[in-house]
Design an enzyme around this catalytic site. Structure first.
Site, PDB file in Angstrom:
ATOM      1  N   ASP A 106       0.845  -1.196   0.000  1.00  0.00           N
ATOM      2  CA  ASP A 106       0.000   0.000   0.000  1.00  0.00           C
ATOM      3  C   ASP A 106       0.882   1.248   0.000  1.00  0.00           C
ATOM      4  O   ASP A 106       2.027   1.211   0.460  1.00  0.00           O
ATOM      5  CB  ASP A 106      -0.853   0.073   1.286  1.00  0.00           C
ATOM      6  CG  ASP A 106      -1.732  -1.139   1.448  1.00  0.00           C
ATOM      7  OD1 ASP A 106      -2.052  -1.774   0.438  1.00  0.00           O
ATOM      8  OD2 ASP A 106      -2.084  -1.435   2.610  1.00  0.00           O
TER       9      ASP A 106
HETATM   10  N1  URA Z   1      -1.146  -5.890   3.958  1.00  0.00           N
HETATM   11  C1  URA Z   1      -1.613  -4.621   3.971  1.00  0.00           C
HETATM   12  O1  URA Z   1      -2.616  -4.316   4.598  1.00  0.00           O
HETATM   13  N2  URA Z   1      -0.921  -3.712   3.290  1.00  0.00           N
HETATM   14  C2  URA Z   1       0.205  -3.983   2.585  1.00  0.00           C
HETATM   15  O2  URA Z   1       0.791  -3.092   1.974  1.00  0.00           O
HETATM   16  C3  URA Z   1       0.664  -5.303   2.586  1.00  0.00           C
HETATM   17  C4  URA Z   1      -0.039  -6.240   3.294  1.00  0.00           C
END
Ligand code: URA
Length: 237
Positions: A106
């Site tokens: 993310d």
């Molecule tokens: N899980 C999440 O919530 N975000 C990420 O970036 C990776 C795994």
């Protein structure tokens, strides 16, 4: 042994754009086995020929594998009209190789991100069938306890009803934990922790299989993986 065109040999290594490569070759700057070659379509055996550019030897690698310490605030995609992507942080040579991120982190997640131009490798790492373990550090707003560890172990059901595979929760401080997952659903770790009343304040990926993030890179830093590291990831798939 398979033969390939000289311009493809150089393009695979991100030396220059296709157009620039034509010029570079035509101007006689590239030698194959010691002799200048001026035809871009010249065929050579990549593994056995000695190729130099301006006298500098080039050893051929078809595929490339990098790790990056992805900083927060950057998108893990190849292109975006408005926002910086992980490819904005790498060199022009690397952009020309056609690298792409192996899965997504993310925008607000930091840590280990692999970049490659090897689609098969990426597919194997991402595929839930491979069951590659990814380890995250999370700082949360809330207290976690033994019940949460058991819930992760049994497979969390997210607020929208999605069933997750069993995962490992390790509590390492009042508001801190490690989470190991074997799949990559959208915002998975954040949603798993939120479902236990512990929304994530900070999330950082520390490893993929047995490959650990190189702490010396720092935010936005990257480096090529060595053969042993590539093998570590393959072995996990
Ligand atoms: N899980 C999440 O919530 N975000 C990420 O970036 C990776 C795994």
């Amino acid at each position: 042994m398979a033969q390939m065109r000289l311009d493809k040999f150089l393009a695979d290594m991100g030396i220059a754009s296709r157009k620039e490569l034509k010029q570079i070759i035509k101007s006689g700057r590239v030698c194959v086995n010691g002799a200048a070659v001026t035809q871009p379509e010249f065929k050579l055996e990549a593994e056995s020929c000695t190729v130099t550019l301006d006298g500098r030897p080039l050893s051929y690698t078809r595929f490339h594998y990098y790790m990056m310490d992805k900083p927060t605030g950057i998108l893990s995609v190849t292109e975006d009209k408005k926002q910086d992507t992980v490819l904005s942080l790498v060199t022009p040579e690397m952009r020309r190789m056609g690298l792409f991120p192996v899965g997504r982190l993310d925008k607000d997640t930091s840590g280990l991100l692999l970049l490659t131009d090897d689609g098969d490798f990426a597919h194997r790492v991402i595929s839930p069938k491979s069951g590659v373990q990814k380890l995250y550090y999370a700082r949360v707003d809330g207290r976690l306890d033994e019940k949460d560890i058991a819930a992760f172990d049994g497979g969390i059901v997210l607020k929208d009803g999605t069933q997750c595979l069993p995962a490992k929760l390790e509590i390492v401080g009042e508001n801190e934990c490690f989470v190991t997952v074997m799949e990559g659903k959208y915002h998975q770790v954040r949603r798993m922790l939120a479902s236990r009343g512990a929304p994530v304040l900070e999330l950082r990926r520390l490893s993929i299989g047995a490959l650990r993030l190189d702490d010396s890179l720092g935010p936005g830093g990257f480096r090529e993986l060595d053969q042993t590291e590539i093998q570590l990831v393959y072995n996990a798939t």
